[in-house]
Scaffold this active site. Structure first.
Site, PDB file in Angstrom:
ATOM      1  N   LYS A   1       0.786  -1.271   0.105  1.00 39.46           N
ATOM      2  CA  LYS A   1      -0.447   0.343   0.043  1.00 39.46           C
ATOM      3  C   LYS A   1       0.676   1.497   0.219  1.00 39.46           C
ATOM      4  O   LYS A   1       1.734   1.511   0.373  1.00 39.46           O
ATOM      5  CB  LYS A   1      -1.036   0.125   1.181  1.00 39.46           C
ATOM      6  CG  LYS A   1       0.089  -0.101   3.078  1.00 39.46           C
ATOM      7  CD  LYS A   1       0.474   1.325   3.226  1.00 39.46           C
ATOM      8  CE  LYS A   1       1.134   0.966   4.282  1.00 39.46           C
ATOM      9  NZ  LYS A   1       1.493   2.399   4.448  1.00 39.46           N
TER      10      LYS A   1
ATOM     11  N   ASP B   1      -3.088  -1.448  10.239  1.00 38.42           N
ATOM     12  CA  ASP B   1      -2.935  -0.710   9.516  1.00 38.42           C
ATOM     13  C   ASP B   1      -3.282  -2.491   8.819  1.00 38.42           C
ATOM     14  O   ASP B   1      -4.028  -2.791   7.380  1.00 38.42           O
ATOM     15  CB  ASP B   1      -1.638  -0.765   8.304  1.00 38.42           C
ATOM     16  CG  ASP B   1      -1.139   0.647   8.054  1.00 38.42           C
ATOM     17  OD1 ASP B   1      -1.842   1.235   8.846  1.00 38.42           O
ATOM     18  OD2 ASP B   1       0.560   0.536   7.920  1.00 38.42           O
TER      19      ASP B   1
END
Length: 303
Positions: free
Chosen positions: A16, A147
């Site tokens: 990401k 996350d």
């Protein structure tokens, strides 16, 4: 009889980017309040998982220097087993043999460890037939890292809180040159630093999706990475790389670093700058994705 038993399946564990990362406060428990924009890229670790009929979790190729009990893949699998044992105490536990093809750099801010944990939870939930929702899996994953839930949900999002409150967004799926100097940065060291700004004003808009504008992404007056402010003070390698890159393209550090992403409208433009990079800089070119490739792999598993 589990239809996946003794079969091997392959799942992506994508990276990401934090297109921006604002630290807007710190809670009494020490966790930081964040506002960030997550987007996936088509560059992934891969997990191969074989379902076994015992409860053992085996990492076929452990990561050098990381004990199994500290590996997020192992921890995620064990937490999922514990959740199922609590919810269904009379049910038999299945196990798994897991192999990882690791290409995401550690200490790069690309979320590799969190992504590995999320892929483990999502994949084993499907392979073991546990039928937990993504919300339930995210609850397990949050204990492993802030996350992890975004990787479980699998869509680009504006995130708030400690990273657990999501608003789905659709930023442009452009091309990025991802670069990393020869340094790894500990997330813990960044968030414990006295030099980390912790008072960025919260974004005023209530509906971020309506107000988000791609062309303003690299307007530092609106969006930035507070962690970058700290990192360039203490890591000269990152500071020098950023200074070089911004001469060619809009560039910013992702997460807590050390990776930097530079934005382009085409793969060719990204590759052309990649060819000019100074020696000693690791790099790759990747396409932005607003839907995680893990979701496609799980959909294919259901067919």
């Amino acid at each position: 009889m589990n239809k996946h038993l003794h079969k091997t399946f392959k799942f992506p564990s994508p990276a990401k980017l934090n297109l921006f990362l604002h630290v807007v406060g710190q809670r009494n428990d020490g966790y930081h309040e964040l506002e960030t924009l997550f987007q996936f890229i088509d560059y992934s670790d891969s997990l191969e998982i074989t379902v076994t009929n015992n409860s053992n979790i085996e990492l076929v190729n452990p990561i050098d220097g990381v004990k199994n009990e500290d590996n997020l893949i192992f921890k995620a699998a064990k937490l999922l087993q514990e959740k199922y044992r609590t919810d269904s105490p009379n049910a038999a536990l299945l196990g798994a043999e897991i192999t990882i093809d690791k290409i995401l750099p550690m200490g790069g801010g690309l979320g590799g460890g969190s992504s590995n944990a999320a892929t483990t939870l999502v994949a084993l939930n499907a392979l073991w037939g546990l039928k937990y929702t993504n919300e339930q899996l995210a609850g397990i994953g949050l204990s492993l890292g802030a996350d992890v839930p975004i990787f479980i949900h699998g869509f680009s999002a504006f995130a708030q809180g400690v990273g657990e409150k999501f608003t789905e967004v659709h930023p442009e799926e452009c091309w990025y040159l991802i670069t990393k100097p020869e340094v790894s940065i500990s997330t813990a060291s960044v968030f414990s630093s006295q030099d980390l700004p912790r008072n960025t004003t919260k974004l005023a808009c209530q509906d971020f999706d309506k107000h988000y504008c791609d062309k303003d992404l690299f307007n530092d007056a609106l969006y930035h990475n507070d962690c970058q402010t700290m990192v360039i003070k203490h890591y000269d390698e990152v500071a020098k790389l950023l200074a070089w890159l911004v001469e060619y393209a809009p560039s910013r550090m992702t997460g807590t670093g050390a990776c930097v992403f530079s934005r382009f409208s085409s793969q060719q433009q990204a590759s052309e700058l990649q060819a000019k990079l100074p020696k000693g800089i690791n790099s790759f070119v990747a396409k932005a994705l607003n839907k995680s490739p893990l979701l496609f792999a799980i959909d294919a598993l259901k067919k």
